[in-house]
Enzyme design. Structure first.
Site, PDB file in Angstrom:
ATOM      1  CE  LYS A 170       3.595  -4.402  11.147  1.00  0.00           C
ATOM      2  NZ  LYS A 170       2.486  -3.973  10.334  1.00  0.00           N
ATOM      3  CG  MET A 199      -1.933  -1.158   1.119  1.00  0.00           C
ATOM      4  SD  MET A 199      -3.445  -0.855   2.022  1.00  0.00           S
ATOM      5  CE  MET A 199      -2.817  -0.638   3.656  1.00  0.00           C
ATOM      6  N   GLY A 256      11.153  -2.651   5.635  1.00  0.00           N
ATOM      7  CA  GLY A 256      10.436  -3.935   5.617  1.00  0.00           C
ATOM      8  C   GLY A 256      10.022  -4.298   4.199  1.00  0.00           C
ATOM      9  CG  HIS A 257       7.048  -2.015   2.216  1.00  0.00           C
ATOM     10  ND1 HIS A 257       6.919  -0.916   3.030  1.00  0.00           N
ATOM     11  CD2 HIS A 257       5.827  -2.624   2.234  1.00  0.00           C
ATOM     12  CE1 HIS A 257       5.673  -0.844   3.492  1.00  0.00           C
ATOM     13  NE2 HIS A 257       5.004  -1.869   3.039  1.00  0.00           N
TER      14      HIS A 257
HETATM   15  P1  AMP Z   1       1.517  -2.930   3.494  1.00  0.00           P
HETATM   16  O1  AMP Z   1       2.076  -1.917   2.563  1.00  0.00           O
HETATM   17  O2  AMP Z   1       1.602  -2.544   4.926  1.00  0.00           O
HETATM   18  O3  AMP Z   1       0.184  -3.447   3.066  1.00  0.00           O
HETATM   19  O4  AMP Z   1       2.500  -4.173   3.389  1.00  0.00           O
HETATM   20  C1  AMP Z   1       2.846  -4.746   2.156  1.00  0.00           C
HETATM   21  C2  AMP Z   1       3.634  -5.991   2.402  1.00  0.00           C
HETATM   22  O5  AMP Z   1       4.803  -5.681   3.140  1.00  0.00           O
HETATM   23  C3  AMP Z   1       2.844  -7.026   3.236  1.00  0.00           C
HETATM   24  O6  AMP Z   1       3.138  -8.323   2.741  1.00  0.00           O
HETATM   25  C4  AMP Z   1       3.424  -6.816   4.606  1.00  0.00           C
HETATM   26  O7  AMP Z   1       3.330  -7.960   5.424  1.00  0.00           O
HETATM   27  C5  AMP Z   1       4.861  -6.490   4.285  1.00  0.00           C
HETATM   28  N1  AMP Z   1       5.477  -5.772   5.395  1.00  0.00           N
HETATM   29  C6  AMP Z   1       5.072  -4.601   5.956  1.00  0.00           C
HETATM   30  N2  AMP Z   1       5.866  -4.275   6.996  1.00  0.00           N
HETATM   31  C7  AMP Z   1       6.787  -5.260   7.100  1.00  0.00           C
HETATM   32  C8  AMP Z   1       7.876  -5.521   7.996  1.00  0.00           C
HETATM   33  N3  AMP Z   1       8.174  -4.710   8.995  1.00  0.00           N
HETATM   34  N4  AMP Z   1       8.602  -6.652   7.797  1.00  0.00           N
HETATM   35  C9  AMP Z   1       8.294  -7.507   6.788  1.00  0.00           C
HETATM   36  N5  AMP Z   1       7.294  -7.314   5.920  1.00  0.00           N
HETATM   37  C10 AMP Z   1       6.544  -6.220   6.074  1.00  0.00           C
END
Ligand code: AMP
Length: 281
Positions: A152, A30, A36-37
């Site tokens: 996460k 998103m 992390g990403h």
């Molecule tokens: P989001 O943008 O928050 O929807 O996350 C996109 C992807 O990045 C999802 O698969 C999350 O699980 C992963 N993600 C977000 N934060 C982390 C993190 N700290 N460590 C590992 N993966 C992450």
């Protein structure tokens, strides 16, 4: 790295790789990207190899937000995101508009009906329906050979694995470990909404989970005791626990007796920001 801001441009960008039968490794996000990403994108790069294609999507998916304010406040930083994607090794950034993804007459939804019920599912009605729907749509658009998800969001990763199996979606789901700040806080796009004080409180989440795991490693097997120990550390002004559970990692049902491989899962509110974390025993 190319940027496709519409579905038809995505198709055009991916056509040569598809014709050549190359691997397509996909990282849905998103946006408001952080380290992390980046770790997911670097993993995608390694798995795609030099000949494969790494696609990252950035789309803030309104249907998965159950509070309008959380959706409007969600950080949007596409220019910085594209720099991070390029540096981490992405070939293509797909950032469609809301109307491209959800034309006004959109009326089809995907619901998983077991793993999506407990934990976050019980507190955020419709959230996982929004997640499943957008991820299946993105899979149909990108048609990846593999997709990477972070642990996460371990409930999300589990139910997307279930969804792809149940609906025979021809994609391999790969899970990547949680990336944390130096003090243990799981990196999240929402962390940037915290003040320095809130940021310090947020670090207690992982501290509490780590303490419960330490108690488990020292021999405590009663879930009620492990959870009470963790909860005590979280009893501080400014932090409100939404749920704290110990579950079996495959079914996400409450664990009757703590066992290696179970997951401690936590959601808490700090300064109006909802944070989640988890730790495997
Ligand atoms: P989001 O943008 O928050 O929807 O996350 C996109 C992807 O990045 C999802 O698969 C999350 O699980 C992963 N993600 C977000 N934060 C982390 C993190 N700290 N460590 C590992 N993966 C992450």
């Amino acid at each position: 790295m190319r940027i496709a801001r519409a579905i038809r441009l995505l198709d055009r960008a991916l056509a040569p790789a598809r014709r050549a039968g190359r691997r397509v490794v996909f990282v849905p996000t998103m946006g408001a990207l952080h380290e992390g990403h980046a770790s997911l994108i670097r993993l995608a790069r390694r798995r795609a190899g030099a000949r494969g294609v790494v696609v990252v999507s950035v789309f803030v998916n309104a249907p998965q937000f159950n509070q309008r304010s959380d959706f409007t406040k969600y950080p949007r930083t596409l220019a910085a995101d594209s720099v991070l994607c390029r540096r981490a090794g992405a070939d293509l950034l797909f950032a469609p508009s809301a109307t491209d993804m959800y034309p006004p007459s959109h009326s089809t939804w995907v619901s998983e009906e077991a793993l999506s019920l407990p934990l976050c599912g019980a507190r955020r009605p419709g959230h996982f329906r929004g997640v499943c729907t957008v991820v299946l749509k993105l899979f149909n658009l990108v048609r990846p050979t593999e997709a990477i998800f972070g642990l996460k969001d371990f409930q999300q990763a589990a139910l997307l694995q279930r969804m792809t199996r149940d609906l025979n979606v021809p994609v391999r789901i790969v899970c990547a470990p949680v990336v944390r700040e130096a003090d243990g806080l799981a990196m999240s796009s929402r962390n940037r909404r915290l003040t320095p004080r809130g940021r310090r409180l947020a670090a207690l989440l992982n501290g509490a989970l780590a303490f419960a795991r330490w108690r488990f490693l020292r021999g405590e097997r009663r879930p009620s005791r492990l959870l009470a120990d963790a909860r005590r550390l979280l009893r501080v002004p400014g932090l409100r626990v939404e749920y704290l559970d110990l579950v079996r990692s495959s079914t996400l049902r409450p664990s009757p007796r703590a066992t290696r491989g179970d997951t401690l899962a936590l959601a808490a509110w700090v300064e109006g920001v909802r944070l989640i974390d988890n730790l495997r025993l």
